[in-house]
Design a protein around this motif. Structure first.
Motif, mmCIF file in Angstrom:
data_model
loop_
_atom_site.group_PDB
_atom_site.id
_atom_site.type_symbol
_atom_site.label_atom_id
_atom_site.label_comp_id
_atom_site.label_asym_id
_atom_site.label_seq_id
_atom_site.Cartn_x
_atom_site.Cartn_y
_atom_site.Cartn_z
ATOM 1 N N THR A 31 0.861 -1.192 0.000
ATOM 2 C CA THR A 31 0.000 0.000 0.000
ATOM 3 C C THR A 31 0.892 1.235 0.000
ATOM 4 O O THR A 31 1.695 1.428 0.908
ATOM 5 C CB THR A 31 -0.898 0.027 1.251
ATOM 6 N N TYR A 33 1.314 5.504 -1.938
ATOM 7 C CA TYR A 33 0.662 6.592 -2.643
ATOM 8 C C TYR A 33 1.719 7.406 -3.372
ATOM 9 O O TYR A 33 2.801 7.646 -2.845
ATOM 10 C CB TYR A 33 -0.108 7.481 -1.647
ATOM 11 N N PHE A 35 2.592 10.917 -5.800
ATOM 12 C CA PHE A 35 2.149 12.285 -6.023
ATOM 13 C C PHE A 35 3.097 12.973 -6.993
ATOM 14 O O PHE A 35 4.278 12.647 -7.069
ATOM 15 C CB PHE A 35 2.172 13.084 -4.704
ATOM 16 N N TYR A 37 4.187 17.070 -7.803
ATOM 17 C CA TYR A 37 4.084 18.470 -7.405
ATOM 18 C C TYR A 37 4.852 19.324 -8.406
ATOM 19 O O TYR A 37 5.865 18.905 -8.953
ATOM 20 C CB TYR A 37 4.679 18.701 -6.014
ATOM 21 N N PHE A 47 0.332 20.960 -5.612
ATOM 22 C CA PHE A 47 -0.086 19.573 -5.813
ATOM 23 C C PHE A 47 -0.719 19.429 -7.193
ATOM 24 O O PHE A 47 -1.568 20.233 -7.595
ATOM 25 C CB PHE A 47 -1.074 19.196 -4.708
ATOM 26 N N ARG A 50 -2.466 12.630 -7.418
ATOM 27 C CA ARG A 50 -2.138 11.536 -6.513
ATOM 28 C C ARG A 50 -2.669 10.229 -7.096
ATOM 29 O O ARG A 50 -3.654 10.223 -7.833
ATOM 30 C CB ARG A 50 -2.747 11.763 -5.143
ATOM 31 N N ARG A 51 -1.991 9.160 -6.741
ATOM 32 C CA ARG A 51 -2.410 7.829 -7.152
ATOM 33 C C ARG A 51 -2.125 6.887 -6.007
ATOM 34 O O ARG A 51 -1.096 6.984 -5.354
ATOM 35 C CB ARG A 51 -1.627 7.343 -8.377
ATOM 36 N N ASN A 52 -3.026 5.929 -5.770
ATOM 37 C CA ASN A 52 -2.699 4.913 -4.789
ATOM 38 C C ASN A 52 -2.330 3.619 -5.498
ATOM 39 O O ASN A 52 -2.626 3.431 -6.678
ATOM 40 C CB ASN A 52 -3.817 4.727 -3.764
ATOM 41 N N ARG A 95 4.481 8.152 -0.622
ATOM 42 C CA ARG A 95 4.163 7.940 0.786
ATOM 43 C C ARG A 95 3.693 6.494 0.925
ATOM 44 O O ARG A 95 2.873 6.028 0.148
ATOM 45 C CB ARG A 95 3.083 8.892 1.283
ATOM 46 N N GLY A 97 1.974 3.322 3.096
ATOM 47 C CA GLY A 97 0.961 3.124 4.111
ATOM 48 C C GLY A 97 1.612 2.897 5.461
ATOM 49 O O GLY A 97 2.657 2.277 5.555
ATOM 50 N N TYR A 102 6.451 11.796 3.492
ATOM 51 C CA TYR A 102 6.505 11.818 2.042
ATOM 52 C C TYR A 102 7.967 11.839 1.622
ATOM 53 O O TYR A 102 8.744 12.630 2.126
ATOM 54 C CB TYR A 102 5.797 13.064 1.504
#
Lengths: 114, 117
Positions: A31, A33, A35, A37, A47, A50-52, A95, A97, A102
């Motif tokens: 898990t 994430y 990003f 920027y 920002f 974002r994607r998980n 980032r 889980g 970050y």
């Protein structure tokens, strides 16, 4: 260990050209994430997306598109028909889980020439 | 508009003279961060707060301290600035939604550029 690599230090393109910024990440977590920027010359980090880790759908937002591929641990960012206002430093971040930290890549400076 | 505000935008201090940078937010986010960014480098996390829970990075010098008196405000204190501390300092916030597994992005202030004379 977690790590984000942006191998392109600086890219210069002429206005209206397409450009892809590369981001490769490392993590053992299932898990996580991702990003992107944008940091214009004024300094603030803005920002973009974002994607998980569970969502590999690519996304398009206007001239921006993102390609997330878990098989290659990459989360690349493409600007179509670049404009001078796109000139900035772009950072990819990770980032995992279980943490609020970050991890940023070293950034890619994009220069769009008129 | 809800935002993250850093004051001042530019700060000049003397070598060894304590300096405090401030950050406020109207987003009501429970996580606040301080980053140091030197020229052409990535932001480097110094510490972060989850509510009042302080989390220091292992490589953050003891010279750097932080205070978070309430949800809205967070301060970065540099007790004895050295020339190497000249940098952009970025404050950021994010919302923890009750589960640490959340893809909430960070929201950044405009930064404070610190110069040391």
């Amino acid at each position: 260990a977690q790590k984000v690599t942006q191998a392109q230090t600086e890219i210069s393109v002429v206005e209206k050209e397409d450009v892809t910024l590369d981001c490769v990440y490392e993590t053992r977590d299932t898990t996580y994430y991702l990003f992107w920027y944008k940091q214009p010359p004024s300094g603030e980090l803005v920002f973009l997306i974002r994607r998980n880790s569970f969502d590999e759908q690519n996304e398009i937002s206007g001239r921006y598109s993102w390609n997330f591929q878990k098989s290659t641990s990459s989360f690349n960012f493409t600007i179509t028909a670049s404009q001078v206002v796109d000139s900035a430093v772009y950072f990819c971040a990770l980032r995992t889980g279980g943490t609020y930290k970050y991890i940023f890549g070293t950034g890619t400076r994009l220069k769009v020439l008129a | 508009d809800a935002m993250v505000i850093q004051n001042p935008r530019y700060q000049v201090t003397q070598f060894g003279k304590p300096v405090t940078l401030s950050c406020s937010q109207t987003l009501n986010h429970n996580v606040m961060y301080w980053y140091q960014q030197k020229s052409s480098q990535a932001p480097k996390l110094l510490f972060h707060y989850y509510d009042k829970d302080f989390n220091n990075e292992a490589d953050t010098p003891d010279n750097f301290q932080s205070r978070r008196p309430n949800t809205s405000f967070c301060f970065l204190d540099i007790r004895s600035p050295g020339l190497g501390d000249a940098a952009m300092y970025l404050c950021a916030t994010s919302r923890a939604s009750g589960a640490v597994n959340s893809n909430q992005p960070q929201h950044f202030g405009d930064g404070t550029r610190l110069s040391i004379l």
